[in-house]
Structures are given as C-alpha cells and as structure tokens.
Design an enzyme around this catalytic site. Structure first.
Site, PDB file in Angstrom:
ATOM      1  N   GLU A 281     -20.257  -5.414  15.467  1.00  0.00           N
ATOM      2  CA  GLU A 281     -20.920  -4.589  14.370  1.00  0.00           C
ATOM      3  C   GLU A 281     -22.415  -5.269  14.534  1.00  0.00           C
ATOM      4  O   GLU A 281     -22.620  -6.498  14.716  1.00  0.00           O
ATOM      5  CB  GLU A 281     -20.263  -5.324  13.101  1.00  0.00           C
ATOM      6  CG  GLU A 281     -20.953  -4.856  11.778  1.00  0.00           C
ATOM      7  CD  GLU A 281     -20.545  -5.740  10.684  1.00  0.00           C
ATOM      8  OE1 GLU A 281     -20.651  -5.479   9.452  1.00  0.00           O
ATOM      9  OE2 GLU A 281     -19.366  -6.513  10.699  1.00  0.00           O
ATOM     10  N   LYS A 341     -20.084   3.220   7.919  1.00  0.00           N
ATOM     11  CA  LYS A 341     -19.051   2.438   7.149  1.00  0.00           C
ATOM     12  C   LYS A 341     -18.732   3.228   5.683  1.00  0.00           C
ATOM     13  O   LYS A 341     -19.873   3.161   5.020  1.00  0.00           O
ATOM     14  CB  LYS A 341     -19.539   0.990   7.019  1.00  0.00           C
ATOM     15  CG  LYS A 341     -18.347   0.267   6.630  1.00  0.00           C
ATOM     16  CD  LYS A 341     -18.818  -1.380   6.678  1.00  0.00           C
ATOM     17  CE  LYS A 341     -17.744  -2.104   6.211  1.00  0.00           C
ATOM     18  NZ  LYS A 341     -18.384  -3.754   6.209  1.00  0.00           N
ATOM     19  N   CYS A 391     -15.525  -3.827  10.437  1.00  0.00           N
ATOM     20  CA  CYS A 391     -15.325  -5.276   9.999  1.00  0.00           C
ATOM     21  C   CYS A 391     -14.187  -5.104   8.808  1.00  0.00           C
ATOM     22  O   CYS A 391     -13.063  -4.835   9.104  1.00  0.00           O
ATOM     23  CB  CYS A 391     -16.452  -5.780   9.490  1.00  0.00           C
ATOM     24  SG  CYS A 391     -16.587  -7.692   9.009  1.00  0.00           S
TER      25      CYS A 391
END
Length: 522
Positions: A281, A341, A391
């Site tokens: 990330e 995301k 994540c």
C-alpha cells in the site's frame, strides 16, 4: 417467584442488582485479556473459549442485571484494549498526539465498543430461563449480535472478532459455510455450555470440571486442511513477486527519505521476472505528477513491453477532485487498471462527523479520502482474475464476497496490499495475518499479501501460509500461487445478502429467548 433450572430443579429468580466484588472484576478482566492473547501472535482457539467462558461462569448463576452488565463491560474493555492497544503507536509516535490523550483515545474506543457486550449480557440475564438449551442458544445468539454490531455499526471496526482465534482449531471447518462471525457464535455456545456444566448443582466438583480440559484439548486440535469441504477447483498457476520495502513510518513522507524508497522500489520492480509483482500500500507515497521526471513513465514502459504485470500501490487524485488510496495495474497490451479503496479507515482515511478537531491534533497526511466502488472489476493476468483489497478492507469478508455473485467472473486470486508500519513492531502484524488467512478460507481463494513491514506472505485457498518473508525486514518474496474457481456457501450467501442472514439468525435467537421470558412472567 421461581424458575426451573436446566436440571429440573427450582432456582430463585434474580433479585436486586449488586455491583461486582473485586474478585469477580479481576476474573472478568483476566478473561478479557485471555481473549486478546488468543488472537496472536499465534491463534489459540482454546484460550478464546476459556476467556469468554470465565465471563459466562461469572454471570451464569449470579444475580443482578447491572452487575452482570458491568462485568461484561470490564471483560470487553480488557479484551479490546489488549487487542488493539497498538493504535496508541499510530496516534502518539506517528500522529504526534500527546501520550495521555492517545492512551485515553484507545481506552475510550475499547470502552465504547464493549458497551455492546454489556447490553447483550444484561439482556441475557433478564431473559434466561434456567433451561440449558435455551440459555446456551440465547448466549450464542446475543454474542453473534455483538460481533455483527462491531462489524457494521458506525462504519464498523471488527478487528479482534472472536472467530479469528479459531483459524487453526476444529471450528475452522465452519469458515466456508458461516464465516468468522458464525465461528464466533459457535465458540460462544461452547463457552456458555462449559460454564453451565461446571456450575451445575448436584454433581461432585471433579465430575463438573472433568469436561473442561477435554473441551480445551479438543479446541487445540488442528483438523486436516479442507475438512470443511473443498468447494473450488484449481485453475492456472502464476509466478509472483511480493515486495516488502520496510520503510519506517516516520520516514515514509519525509522528503529527505522519499527518494531512497522510490529508488529501491523502482530497482526491485525492474528486476522482476515473474507473471505478477505486487507492491505494498502506498509503496509510492506521491501522486504520479509529483514523482521525479521519467519515474512513472519508466514503470509504464517496463511493464508495457515486458511479459509480467504489476499492481502498484499509490495515492491518486488532487485537492480539487479528492484523493483515493489506490492500486494501479500495468501490463503489456492492456489499458491501465485501477482499484480504489472502498472501505476507509475512520480517522486515518476519513474523518467522522464531529471529529475534525481530533484529527487536527495529529500530523497524519492525506487524512480524508474518497471511496471506490464496492464490487470493483478484477485485474486479469494470464487468464487469472486478481481482486485487490487494501489493508483494512480484508476485515470485511462480506464486501469482498460481493465480487462472487457471478461465478464466471469471480476472482480466482485475492491480493491484499497493506502498510502496518503505522503500528510499529507490534502484534498488529500477526493479527492481520490471521485475518487474511480466514478470508482465504471463507472464500477458498489464495491470498497474496504485499506489505511494507509484514506479514508479506502467500496464503493458499485453505488458509495455509506457503511462502513468507520475515517481518520488519526489506526483501523480495518470489513464489507461485494457484488460482481457484468455484464458490463456497459463505461466498454465495454473503455476496448476495452481506451479513443479513446472520443478523436474522442472531435476532431470532434473542427474540425467542425474550418471548419465552415474557411467557414465564405472564
């Protein structure tokens, strides 16, 4: 007024509430800490059930709704503080929040989330019947609702759900059927059943305690992989490279250190000779237009002409359009792929209403992102469909399952890119690994994890780690991953209805218990 206990005798209906004695409060806290310890650095199924069983033992034959609620709140606050205490590191060391305020923030979050458990135990105390089956089923149903509330209310923060401790135990066979929260409900039922048996009257103490070590030993047993059924079949095998830059978080956005990180990632990407390479990330912590001249164009040329493909983590956007935490996919003879995301981290990636003042106290860059779509397209590499998640997103299996409604286009490989560097050398790395393993087992898809500080691993479709880099080191992991097709029962129902079937199951159990209690009082 009396009620019948589960052995057929009479027991007094609970009378006036009393507050916990010091000993009971200590046992509640120890039980909570045992639950936290059960999650990592290695999962301990027996310890999770024992930790919740200690709370069940405190309330199973006691009296007082307020007393039991307080014991449950102490238990939950200890469990949650012991689970995500490392939030202190991100807020204090990297966010610049004064230590007392950071500590209070962690304790406050744990205490707030523990209220769900306190309300559940208060309801159970009011509605219990003294009948074993009803009380154990009600206990499990209410704890299922607690897990679901933590998972979804107020954007959701399900880190530390009880079912993660069961990933290596016999309850893991339930993962492809009912997922982590269903596993947690069964574990709660075992904890309640153990407490009820140990506290049952009319038996010698040795007889009452005998099943406990047997139960705990059984939970320590690891069943053969695939015991819950293998619902998938193999597709192609890809060679993969996963990068672990190990860039200290306090240097990641330091202009003097950014160049060194960019050089290392560029050199590592240039040497790749596998089908797919995945970076962590925000491995590139700058927007493309902020990069040195020729940097991004060089990466595009490298993967536009070579045989391999790349998934590269970086922020995208602008002040005017908003920012996204994203992954870009590059490969020859294909347009650039983009994944943004969807499920953002409160305070880290978006600011909840009314908390701007709190975020302003911390020096964390890019604290307000825009969301991507829920069910994003996959990145197709040599016929395999790669589904990235970033994540925190792999805590939400029901959201990843949204991509499985069309079996013909369902992902064959999952890829998680993370940066746990925010939390230092803490147990967060191990906890996140267990989370990813359970996602792989629920959906029966291999998971690639490329992280900044660990755990960078390859996980097979049965939740087993097949390749791993040592955490907190800089390195490159090369291995193979076999894609899978097919859909598990969990992927089928969670992809269509998210967690509503479990909400219905838990709500029905709690409602039946409440109605039975009302009939007894009538």
């Amino acid at each position: 007024m009396t009620a019948t206990d589960w052995r057929g005798g009479a027991r007094a209906t609970p009378q006036a509430a009393t507050w916990p004695t010091g000993g009971a409060a200590v046992v509640a806290v120890l039980g909570g800490l045992l639950q936290a310890w059960a999650l990592a650095p290695v999962p301990r199924a027996w310890a999770q059930v024992l930790g919740l069983g200690l709370l069940a033992a405190l309330v199973w034959r006691g009296t007082g709704v307020r007393r039991h609620a307080l014991l449950a709140w102490l238990h939950g606050t200890a469990a949650l503080t012991g689970t995500f205490w490392w939030l202190f590191i991100s807020m204090h060391r990297y966010g610049g929040l004064p230590a007392p305020l950071a500590g209070l923030a962690v304790l406050g979050l744990a205490g707030f989330l523990a209220l769900y458990g306190a309300l559940a135990v208060a309801a159970w105390t009011r509605w219990r019947s003294g009948r074993l089956v009803i009380d154990v089923a009600g206990w499990a149903a209410l704890w299922l609702l607690v897990d679901l509330a933590r998972a979804q209310w107020l954007t959701g923060f399900p880190w530390g759900a009880a079912g993660y401790a069961q990933i290596d135990g016999p309850l893991a066979v339930l993962a492809p059927w009912v997922g982590v929260y269903g596993m947690g409900a069964v574990a709660a039922a075992l904890a309640g059943l153990g407490a009820a048996w140990c506290l049952s009257p009319g038996r010698a103490l040795a007889v009452r305690l005998l099943p406990v070590p047997v139960l705990l030993a059984g939970l320590a047993w690891t069943p053969p992989a695939g015991s819950g059924g293998d619902f998938t079949r193999p597709t192609r095998t890809l060679s993969v490279t996963l990068l672990q830059g190990n860039v200290p978080q306090n240097e990641k956005f330091d202009p003097a250190q950014i160049e060194a990180g960019l050089i290392w990632h560029a050199e590592a990407l240039s040497r790749v000779d596998t089908d797919l390479v995945v970076t962590p990330e925000t491995a590139i912590p700058l927007l493309p237009e902020q990069l040195p001249d020729g940097y991004w164009a060089g990466l595009q040329r490298r993967f536009g002409q070579g045989r391999g493909a790349a998934l590269i983590g970086l922020p995208l956007g602008s002040f005017e359009r908003g920012y996204t935490n994203s992954v870009l996919g590059l490969q020859a003879a294909a347009p650039a792929y983009r994944y943004d995301k969807h499920h953002l981290v409160p305070f880290g990636e978006f600011i909840p209403w009314g908390f701007r003042w709190f975020v302003d106290l911390m020096a964390i860059p890019l604290g307000d992102f825009s969301r991507g779509p829920l069910a994003a397209p996959t990145f197709d590499v040599r016929g395999e469909r790669i589904a990235p998640n970033i994540c925190y997103e792999d805590l939400f299996g029901e959201e990843i399952a949204a991509g499985f409604t069309d079996a013909a286009r369902a992902p064959t490989v999952l890829a998680n890119v993370s940066n746990i560097g925010w939390f230092g050398r803490s147990v967060a790395v191990d906890q996140h690994l267990q989370i990813s393993r359970l996602r792989a087992l629920e959906l029966q898809r291999p998971m690639l994890r490329s992280t900044n500080t660990g755990a960078t691993v390859i996980i097979d479709h049965l939740g087993r780690v097949t390749h791993q880099l040592a955490p907190h080191t800089r390195g490159v992991l090369v291995g193979e991953v076999q894609g899978r097709s097919g859909v598990t029962p969990y992927a089928w129902w969670a992809g269509r209805w998210r967690l509503w079937p479990l909400w219905g199951l838990g709500g029905a159990g709690a409602l039946c218990m409440a109605l039975a209690a009302r009939r007894r009082r009538a």
